[in-house]
Each structure stands twice: as structure tokens, then as C-alpha cells.
Design a protein around this motif. Structure first.
Motif, PDB file in Angstrom:
ATOM      1  N   ILE A 103      24.177 -35.699  17.347  1.00  0.00           N
ATOM      2  CA  ILE A 103      24.233 -36.554  16.152  1.00  0.00           C
ATOM      3  C   ILE A 103      24.358 -38.012  16.591  1.00  0.00           C
ATOM      4  O   ILE A 103      25.096 -38.305  17.538  1.00  0.00           O
ATOM      5  N   LEU A 105      24.225 -42.058  14.581  1.00  0.00           N
ATOM      6  CA  LEU A 105      23.949 -42.945  13.443  1.00  0.00           C
ATOM      7  C   LEU A 105      23.834 -44.375  13.948  1.00  0.00           C
ATOM      8  O   LEU A 105      24.465 -44.734  14.951  1.00  0.00           O
ATOM      9  N   THR A 110      28.225 -46.105  10.441  1.00  0.00           N
ATOM     10  CA  THR A 110      29.335 -45.296  10.943  1.00  0.00           C
ATOM     11  C   THR A 110      30.612 -45.631  10.171  1.00  0.00           C
ATOM     12  O   THR A 110      30.704 -46.678   9.522  1.00  0.00           O
ATOM     13  N   GLY A 111      31.570 -44.708  10.249  1.00  0.00           N
ATOM     14  CA  GLY A 111      32.922 -45.004   9.774  1.00  0.00           C
ATOM     15  C   GLY A 111      33.148 -44.883   8.283  1.00  0.00           C
ATOM     16  O   GLY A 111      34.192 -45.288   7.799  1.00  0.00           O
ATOM     17  N   GLY A 113      32.282 -41.736   6.655  1.00  0.00           N
ATOM     18  CA  GLY A 113      32.242 -40.313   6.296  1.00  0.00           C
ATOM     19  C   GLY A 113      30.882 -39.659   6.405  1.00  0.00           C
ATOM     20  O   GLY A 113      30.752 -38.453   6.189  1.00  0.00           O
ATOM     21  N   GLY A 115      29.027 -39.153   9.135  1.00  0.00           N
ATOM     22  CA  GLY A 115      28.979 -38.232  10.261  1.00  0.00           C
ATOM     23  C   GLY A 115      29.597 -36.889   9.897  1.00  0.00           C
ATOM     24  O   GLY A 115      29.035 -35.824  10.197  1.00  0.00           O
ATOM     25  N   ARG A 116      30.733 -36.937   9.215  1.00  0.00           N
ATOM     26  CA  ARG A 116      31.401 -35.689   8.813  1.00  0.00           C
ATOM     27  C   ARG A 116      30.515 -34.883   7.861  1.00  0.00           C
ATOM     28  O   ARG A 116      30.361 -33.670   8.005  1.00  0.00           O
ATOM     29  N   ASN A 142      34.792 -41.725  23.580  1.00  0.00           N
ATOM     30  CA  ASN A 142      34.187 -41.742  22.249  1.00  0.00           C
ATOM     31  C   ASN A 142      35.183 -41.087  21.279  1.00  0.00           C
ATOM     32  O   ASN A 142      34.994 -39.966  20.800  1.00  0.00           O
ATOM     33  N   ASP A 143      36.267 -41.822  21.020  1.00  0.00           N
ATOM     34  CA  ASP A 143      37.403 -41.235  20.300  1.00  0.00           C
ATOM     35  C   ASP A 143      37.053 -40.858  18.862  1.00  0.00           C
ATOM     36  O   ASP A 143      37.569 -39.882  18.333  1.00  0.00           O
ATOM     37  N   ARG A 144      36.194 -41.649  18.241  1.00  0.00           N
ATOM     38  CA  ARG A 144      35.814 -41.339  16.853  1.00  0.00           C
ATOM     39  C   ARG A 144      35.083 -39.992  16.794  1.00  0.00           C
ATOM     40  O   ARG A 144      35.408 -39.132  15.976  1.00  0.00           O
ATOM     41  N   HIS A 147      37.473 -37.066  17.701  1.00  0.00           N
ATOM     42  CA  HIS A 147      38.359 -36.766  16.570  1.00  0.00           C
ATOM     43  C   HIS A 147      37.602 -35.971  15.493  1.00  0.00           C
ATOM     44  O   HIS A 147      38.108 -34.979  14.961  1.00  0.00           O
ATOM     45  N   TYR A 149      34.915 -34.093  15.808  1.00  0.00           N
ATOM     46  CA  TYR A 149      34.601 -32.725  16.247  1.00  0.00           C
ATOM     47  C   TYR A 149      35.850 -31.835  16.223  1.00  0.00           C
ATOM     48  O   TYR A 149      35.804 -30.703  15.747  1.00  0.00           O
TER      49      TYR A 149
HETATM   50  C1  LIG Z   1      30.100 -40.159  16.151  1.00  0.00           C
HETATM   51  C2  LIG Z   1      29.532 -40.366  14.745  1.00  0.00           C
HETATM   52  C3  LIG Z   1      28.418 -39.379  14.495  1.00  0.00           C
HETATM   53  C4  LIG Z   1      30.648 -40.123  13.720  1.00  0.00           C
HETATM   54  O1  LIG Z   1      30.153 -40.374  12.438  1.00  0.00           O
HETATM   55  P1  LIG Z   1      30.941 -41.350  11.446  1.00  0.00           P
HETATM   56  O2  LIG Z   1      30.199 -41.360  10.177  1.00  0.00           O
HETATM   57  O3  LIG Z   1      31.146 -42.662  12.134  1.00  0.00           O
HETATM   58  O4  LIG Z   1      32.313 -40.586  11.335  1.00  0.00           O
HETATM   59  P2  LIG Z   1      33.173 -40.301  10.016  1.00  0.00           P
HETATM   60  O5  LIG Z   1      33.378 -41.613   9.311  1.00  0.00           O
HETATM   61  O6  LIG Z   1      32.553 -39.212   9.245  1.00  0.00           O
HETATM   62  O7  LIG Z   1      34.520 -39.747  10.641  1.00  0.00           O
HETATM   63  C5  LIG Z   1      35.109 -40.402  11.688  1.00  0.00           C
HETATM   64  C6  LIG Z   1      36.515 -39.885  11.855  1.00  0.00           C
HETATM   65  O8  LIG Z   1      37.039 -40.458  13.058  1.00  0.00           O
HETATM   66  C7  LIG Z   1      38.186 -41.241  12.754  1.00  0.00           C
HETATM   67  N1  LIG Z   1      38.151 -42.347  13.679  1.00  0.00           N
HETATM   68  C8  LIG Z   1      37.484 -43.525  13.583  1.00  0.00           C
HETATM   69  N2  LIG Z   1      37.712 -44.267  14.680  1.00  0.00           N
HETATM   70  C9  LIG Z   1      38.526 -43.536  15.480  1.00  0.00           C
HETATM   71  C10 LIG Z   1      39.110 -43.764  16.754  1.00  0.00           C
HETATM   72  N3  LIG Z   1      38.872 -44.883  17.431  1.00  0.00           N
HETATM   73  N4  LIG Z   1      39.896 -42.780  17.267  1.00  0.00           N
HETATM   74  C11 LIG Z   1      40.111 -41.625  16.614  1.00  0.00           C
HETATM   75  N5  LIG Z   1      39.595 -41.362  15.392  1.00  0.00           N
HETATM   76  C12 LIG Z   1      38.803 -42.311  14.841  1.00  0.00           C
HETATM   77  C13 LIG Z   1      38.048 -41.602  11.298  1.00  0.00           C
HETATM   78  O9  LIG Z   1      39.291 -41.913  10.717  1.00  0.00           O
HETATM   79  C14 LIG Z   1      37.448 -40.311  10.759  1.00  0.00           C
HETATM   80  O10 LIG Z   1      38.427 -39.306  10.667  1.00  0.00           O
HETATM   81  P3  LIG Z   1      39.090 -38.824   9.289  1.00  0.00           P
HETATM   82  O11 LIG Z   1      37.931 -38.376   8.425  1.00  0.00           O
HETATM   83  O12 LIG Z   1      39.985 -37.698   9.725  1.00  0.00           O
HETATM   84  O13 LIG Z   1      39.810 -40.033   8.756  1.00  0.00           O
HETATM   85  C15 LIG Z   1      29.004 -41.831  14.569  1.00  0.00           C
HETATM   86  O14 LIG Z   1      30.071 -42.729  14.666  1.00  0.00           O
HETATM   87  C16 LIG Z   1      27.901 -42.207  15.559  1.00  0.00           C
HETATM   88  O15 LIG Z   1      26.761 -41.836  15.380  1.00  0.00           O
HETATM   89  N6  LIG Z   1      28.278 -42.948  16.610  1.00  0.00           N
HETATM   90  C17 LIG Z   1      27.316 -43.460  17.571  1.00  0.00           C
HETATM   91  C18 LIG Z   1      26.623 -42.363  18.374  1.00  0.00           C
HETATM   92  C19 LIG Z   1      27.582 -41.301  18.867  1.00  0.00           C
HETATM   93  O16 LIG Z   1      28.635 -41.590  19.395  1.00  0.00           O
HETATM   94  N7  LIG Z   1      27.170 -40.040  18.662  1.00  0.00           N
HETATM   95  C20 LIG Z   1      27.953 -38.895  19.064  1.00  0.00           C
HETATM   96  C21 LIG Z   1      27.527 -38.422  20.372  1.00  0.00           C
HETATM   97  S1  LIG Z   1      28.462 -36.972  20.882  1.00  0.00           S
END
Ligand SMILES: CC(C)(COP(=O)(O)OP(=O)(O)OC[C@H]1O[C@@H](n2cnc3c(N)ncnc32)[C@H](O)[C@@H]1OP(=O)(O)O)[C@@H](O)C(=O)NCCC(=O)NCCS
Length: 181
Positions: A103, A105, A110-111, A113, A115-116, A142-144, A147, A149
Motif C-alpha cells: 500500500i 498513498l 496520508t494521516g 484514515g 490507509g486504514r 515507518n511508525d505510522r 501502528h 498494521y
Molecule cells: C502507511 C500508509 C498507507 C498509512 O495510511 P494513512 O492513511 O496515512 O494511515 P491512517 O490515517 O489510516 O492511520 C494511521 C494510524 O497511524 C497513527 N500514526 C500516525 N503517525 C504515527 C506515528 N508517527 N507513530 C505511530 N502511529 C502513528 C495514526 O494515529 C493512525 O492510527 P489510529 O487510527 O489508531 O489513530 C500511508 O501513510 C502511506 O502510504 N505512507 C507512504 C508509503 C508507505 O509508507 N507505505 C507503506 C509501506 S509498508
């Protein structure tokens, strides 16, 4: 795999999930180059993305035609925001219960919802196809993503230290995660 277009309201934004069309091959190559440059958490450097339009069309076709693959494009208020996909490991009997997912974006989407939402959509499709587990690799730091996953049930099952070396000389690990349905 083909699926019905799905429209969802996400915090006041209109999200559309649908299959890719062949005439979107160029858009998808441009996307890969851009997202690879926006984060250090994807597979490679932007200048390593060398797919031709024909190769990208084959990729789209493979994902639309086969029940073992799925490519889901997301549009937010009409704008392309990113995609997610799965590939079933069905070429061998011993691994045909496993599906690999990916995945990414654009940063601006991002950030909030998305991705979820996409991950849950993808996992539902994988389950519907009878897979027993979903697997992925996430880059250390890649903490976001980690978290996200973990919050849907993935657990860390292995780590390759210093798997990635960047042009500035720094490293990151590859972390393997698995979700048993
Ligand atoms: C990774 C990715 C798909 C996540 O999608 P997203 O739409 O940004 O994520 P969401 O907003 O749905 O959810 C993010 C969650 O992480 C949390 N979060 C955000 N920043 C964080 C951080 N630095 N540390 C921990 N948690 C974090 C948010 O609070 C949210 O959790 P919650 O729903 O429990 O509050 C997206 O950020 C992305 O495409 N990133 C760039 C490419 C990438 O990294 N792809 C993944 C490769 S494995």
C-alpha cells in the motif's frame, strides 16, 4: 480481480475505490516515481522505476484478470490518491494459503484514515478468496504504517537488520509482519 466500484464518505471527503483501467498505466508509473521520492519507506529510489507503459498495462491486466491478484485505486474527491494491492502466492501448493500485500498513498492523502479504510477493504477481499494469512514487509522507522498494521492484527515475525542502505549512508531494517485470519 474485478470488484464493484465502492464510494465511501471519510471525514467529509468522498473516497472512491475501483479497479485500474489500462489507459491509467502512465498515471500509475508517474505515481510510483512520485511516492518513491516522497518517503524512504518504499522499495527503491524514484530513478529506479523504469517500467514501460506496456509493462504497466500488463501489471494492470494481470491484477484485473486473475482471482489471485487485486489492485485497488483510491480517489479522494475525484483525485487519484494512491493504491493498495495483493498478490496470492498460489503458484506453489505449499504457499497457496498466503497473500502478500502492499500500500502507498501520496503524502498529501496520508494521516486521515484512508490507509486504514483501504487496508480493511483489501483484507476483506483476501479473506473472501479463502487465504489463511496476509503478509507484508514494512521498513523500520515507518511508525505510522507499523501502528496501522498492528492495530488490524498483524504481528511482527522477523527482521532483517540494515536491509536498506540509503544514498546518505544510513540504513533501515526490513520488518516482516503476518496476520492469521
Ligand atoms: C502507511 C500508509 C498507507 C498509512 O495510511 P494513512 O492513511 O496515512 O494511515 P491512517 O490515517 O489510516 O492511520 C494511521 C494510524 O497511524 C497513527 N500514526 C500516525 N503517525 C504515527 C506515528 N508517527 N507513530 C505511530 N502511529 C502513528 C495514526 O494515529 C493512525 O492510527 P489510529 O487510527 O489508531 O489513530 C500511508 O501513510 C502511506 O502510504 N505512507 C507512504 C508509503 C508507505 O509508507 N507505505 C507503506 C509501506 S509498508
Amino acid at each position: 480481480m474485478l470488484f464493484n466500484e465502492t464510494e465511501i464518505d471519510l471525514n467529509g471527503k468522498k473516497v472512491l475505490l475501483r479497479n485500474a483501467r489500462l489507459d491509467e498505466a502512465e498515471m500509475l508509473i508517474d505515481y510510483l516515481k512520485r511516492v518513491s521520492g516522497e518517503t524512504r519507506f518504499l522499495l527503491c529510489e524514484p530513478d529506479e522505476i523504469k517500467f514501460t507503459i506496456e509493462e504497466e498495462k500488463d501489471f494492470i491486466k494481470k491484477h484485473n484478470d486473475s482471482p489471485d491478484n487485486l489492485l485497488v485505486l483510491a480517489f479522494v474527491d475525484g483525485e487519484y490518491a494512491g493504491n493498495c494491492s495483493f498478490e496470492g502466492l498460489r503458484s506453489r501448493k505449499r504457499s497457496k494459503h498466503r497473500a502478500d500485500i502492499g500500500i502507498a498513498l501520496f503524502q498529501e492523502y496520508t494521516g486521515f484514515g484512508l490507509g486504514r479504510l483501504m487496508l480493511n477493504f483489501l483484507l476483506d477481499k483476501i479473506k473472501e478468496q479463502g487465504y489463511e494469512q496476509a503478509e507484508l514487509t514494512v521498513v523500520g522507522g515507518n511508525d505510522r504504517a507499523y501502528h496501522l498494521y498492528e492495530s488490524v492484527g498483524f504481528i511482527e515475525c522477523g527482521r532483517i537488520p540494515n536491509a536498506n542502505k540509503y544514498t546518505d549512508g544510513t540504513y533501515s531494517d526490513d520488518i516482516m509482519m503476518v496476520l492469521r485470519f
